[in-house]
Scaffold this motif. Structure first.
Motif, mmCIF file in Angstrom:
data_model
loop_
_atom_site.group_PDB
_atom_site.id
_atom_site.type_symbol
_atom_site.label_atom_id
_atom_site.label_comp_id
_atom_site.label_asym_id
_atom_site.label_seq_id
_atom_site.Cartn_x
_atom_site.Cartn_y
_atom_site.Cartn_z
ATOM 1 N N THR A 173 4.146 -8.725 -13.376
ATOM 2 C CA THR A 173 5.579 -8.468 -13.463
ATOM 3 C C THR A 173 6.169 -8.983 -14.766
ATOM 4 O OG1 THR A 173 5.799 -8.569 -11.062
ATOM 5 C CG2 THR A 173 7.809 -8.855 -12.339
ATOM 6 N N GLU A 174 5.701 -10.147 -15.226
ATOM 7 C CA GLU A 174 6.217 -10.716 -16.478
ATOM 8 C C GLU A 174 5.994 -9.765 -17.642
ATOM 9 O OE1 GLU A 174 6.415 -12.495 -20.240
ATOM 10 O OE2 GLU A 174 4.514 -11.821 -19.367
ATOM 11 N N ASP A 175 4.911 -8.984 -17.577
ATOM 12 C CA ASP A 175 4.571 -8.040 -18.639
ATOM 13 C C ASP A 175 5.084 -6.636 -18.315
ATOM 14 O OD1 ASP A 175 3.494 -7.440 -21.122
ATOM 15 O OD2 ASP A 175 1.504 -6.993 -20.322
ATOM 16 N N SER A 176 6.066 -6.553 -17.391
ATOM 17 C CA SER A 176 6.728 -5.296 -17.028
ATOM 18 C C SER A 176 5.768 -4.263 -16.434
ATOM 19 C CB SER A 176 7.440 -4.690 -18.256
ATOM 20 O OG SER A 176 8.402 -5.583 -18.761
ATOM 21 N N GLN A 177 4.746 -4.723 -15.724
ATOM 22 C CA GLN A 177 3.807 -3.827 -15.072
ATOM 23 C C GLN A 177 4.212 -3.635 -13.610
ATOM 24 O OE1 GLN A 177 0.102 -5.850 -15.757
ATOM 25 N NE2 GLN A 177 -0.015 -5.228 -17.901
ATOM 26 N N ALA A 178 4.247 -2.398 -13.178
ATOM 27 C CA ALA A 178 4.671 -2.083 -11.814
ATOM 28 C C ALA A 178 3.585 -2.434 -10.811
ATOM 29 C CB ALA A 178 5.004 -0.600 -11.711
ATOM 30 N N ALA A 179 4.010 -2.747 -9.579
ATOM 31 C CA ALA A 179 3.067 -3.010 -8.499
ATOM 32 C C ALA A 179 2.126 -1.825 -8.331
ATOM 33 C CB ALA A 179 3.816 -3.279 -7.200
ATOM 34 N N GLN A 180 0.867 -2.115 -8.020
ATOM 35 C CA GLN A 180 -0.146 -1.071 -7.906
ATOM 36 C C GLN A 180 -0.674 -0.944 -6.482
ATOM 37 O OE1 GLN A 180 -1.251 1.006 -10.633
ATOM 38 N NE2 GLN A 180 0.701 0.117 -11.310
ATOM 39 N N GLN A 181 -0.892 0.288 -6.060
ATOM 40 C CA GLN A 181 -1.465 0.544 -4.738
ATOM 41 C C GLN A 181 -2.911 0.082 -4.711
ATOM 42 O OE1 GLN A 181 -0.717 4.430 -2.880
ATOM 43 N NE2 GLN A 181 -2.901 4.555 -2.462
ATOM 44 N N ILE A 182 -3.308 -0.583 -3.609
ATOM 45 C CA ILE A 182 -4.700 -0.999 -3.473
ATOM 46 C C ILE A 182 -5.407 -0.289 -2.319
ATOM 47 C CG2 ILE A 182 -4.506 -3.206 -4.655
ATOM 48 C CD1 ILE A 182 -4.181 -4.557 -1.927
ATOM 49 N N PHE A 183 -4.666 0.098 -1.270
ATOM 50 C CA PHE A 183 -5.259 0.944 -0.239
ATOM 51 C C PHE A 183 -4.166 1.645 0.549
ATOM 52 C CE2 PHE A 183 -4.739 -3.076 1.993
ATOM 53 C CZ PHE A 183 -4.523 -2.773 3.333
ATOM 54 N N SER A 184 -4.584 2.665 1.325
ATOM 55 C CA SER A 184 -3.599 3.489 2.023
ATOM 56 C C SER A 184 -4.266 4.242 3.174
ATOM 57 C CB SER A 184 -2.963 4.490 1.055
ATOM 58 O OG SER A 184 -3.948 5.392 0.565
ATOM 59 N N SER A 185 -3.426 4.938 3.946
ATOM 60 C CA SER A 185 -3.880 5.827 5.009
ATOM 61 C C SER A 185 -2.899 6.977 5.101
ATOM 62 C CB SER A 185 -3.957 5.084 6.349
ATOM 63 O OG SER A 185 -4.241 5.974 7.404
ATOM 64 N N THR A 186 -3.368 8.118 5.573
ATOM 65 C CA THR A 186 -2.501 9.285 5.710
ATOM 66 C C THR A 186 -2.173 9.591 7.163
ATOM 67 O OG1 THR A 186 -4.433 10.745 5.708
ATOM 68 C CG2 THR A 186 -3.358 10.332 3.586
ATOM 69 N N SER A 187 -2.503 8.655 8.066
ATOM 70 C CA SER A 187 -2.226 8.866 9.483
ATOM 71 C C SER A 187 -1.944 7.516 10.135
ATOM 72 C CB SER A 187 -3.421 9.557 10.155
ATOM 73 O OG SER A 187 -3.123 9.860 11.508
ATOM 74 N N VAL A 188 -1.736 7.531 11.444
ATOM 75 C CA VAL A 188 -1.502 6.290 12.179
ATOM 76 C C VAL A 188 -2.692 5.349 11.997
ATOM 77 C CG1 VAL A 188 0.016 7.348 13.860
ATOM 78 C CG2 VAL A 188 -2.445 7.303 14.285
ATOM 79 N N ALA A 189 -2.452 4.054 12.150
ATOM 80 C CA ALA A 189 -3.500 3.070 11.889
ATOM 81 C C ALA A 189 -3.529 2.018 12.983
ATOM 82 C CB ALA A 189 -3.262 2.406 10.534
#
Length: 223
Positions: A173-189
């Protein structure tokens, strides 16, 4: 013989159908758990015990990696799934001091650039040589049902080709970098689970002292 022996008068009463209704509230549960030392995660055994709120890497070495891990778990009834992102407030600074930009000074433990100087906060790369210093992370999918990590420690494509440990930097964040996705799902979990593995090693010129930064994980459901 055609004679009526008995008779009964009957009536049938008809009413409207009974309507049964219910509602289910949208919900998501996100949990971070500590991992004990000597646990196998990301292809190595962890060196220290973590908690939900702390990753105490302890005294770092100039000749060997220090490895740690936390467990992240997500459950949600969101029909379109969820995403989990992470960002750091800064690089690891001595006494929590600011590390401006990609600071590689003696008072900052820099984000690793990996074996071939090709690791960034948006790109994975090989980091299995202790010659290359810094701090970084990898991922290890524990529950493969529907969970999609951005990369994993055993990824062997692209800049991770030929390596035994694939890693990235945390977005800064200090270097103005946006949060990055590390994992995801496309349905219920239902209890999607993943290890985040932390790795650090220092140079011989790293200033003596205590270093720290802070990580912010965010889980977002898509209903």
């Amino acid at each position: 013989g055609g004679n009526v022996l008995d008779s009964t008068t009957t009536s049938i009463g008809v009413i409207e159908a009974v309507r049964v209704t219910a509602s289910v509230a949208p919900q998501i549960t996100f949990q971070i758990s500590g991992v004990a030392s000597s646990t196998s995660a990301c292809g190595v055994n962890t060196d220290v015990t973590t908690t939900a709120a702390a990753v105490p890497l302890g005294e770092l070495s100039i000749s060997a990696f220090t490895n740690a891990a936390q467990s992240l778990a997500v459950s949600t009834n969101a029909t379109n799934g969820y995403t989990v992102t992470v960002r750091a407030n800064d690089q690891m600074g001595r006494d929590g001091g600011t590390c401006a930009g990609d600071n590689t000074g003696a008072d900052c433990i820099p984000d690793t650039t990996g074996n071939g100087a090709n690791i960034t906060h948006t790109g994975s790369g090989r980091w299995d040589s202790t010659t290359y210093k810094g701090f970084g992370f990898s991922l290890d999918d524990v529950n493969t049902s529907g969970l999609t990590p951005v990369f994993e420690y055993d990824t062997t494509s692209g800049n991770c080709s030929g390596g035994t440990y694939c890693a990235r930097q945390f977005a800064d964040t200090e270097d103005s970098q946006a949060a990055q996705q590390i994992f995801s799902s496309t349905s219920v979990a239902d209890d999607h689970n993943l290890y985040v593995c932390y790795r650090a090693i220092i140079s011989a010129t790293q200033s003596a002292g205590d270093y720290e930064n802070h990580l912010i994980y965010t889980a977002t459901a898509t209903f």
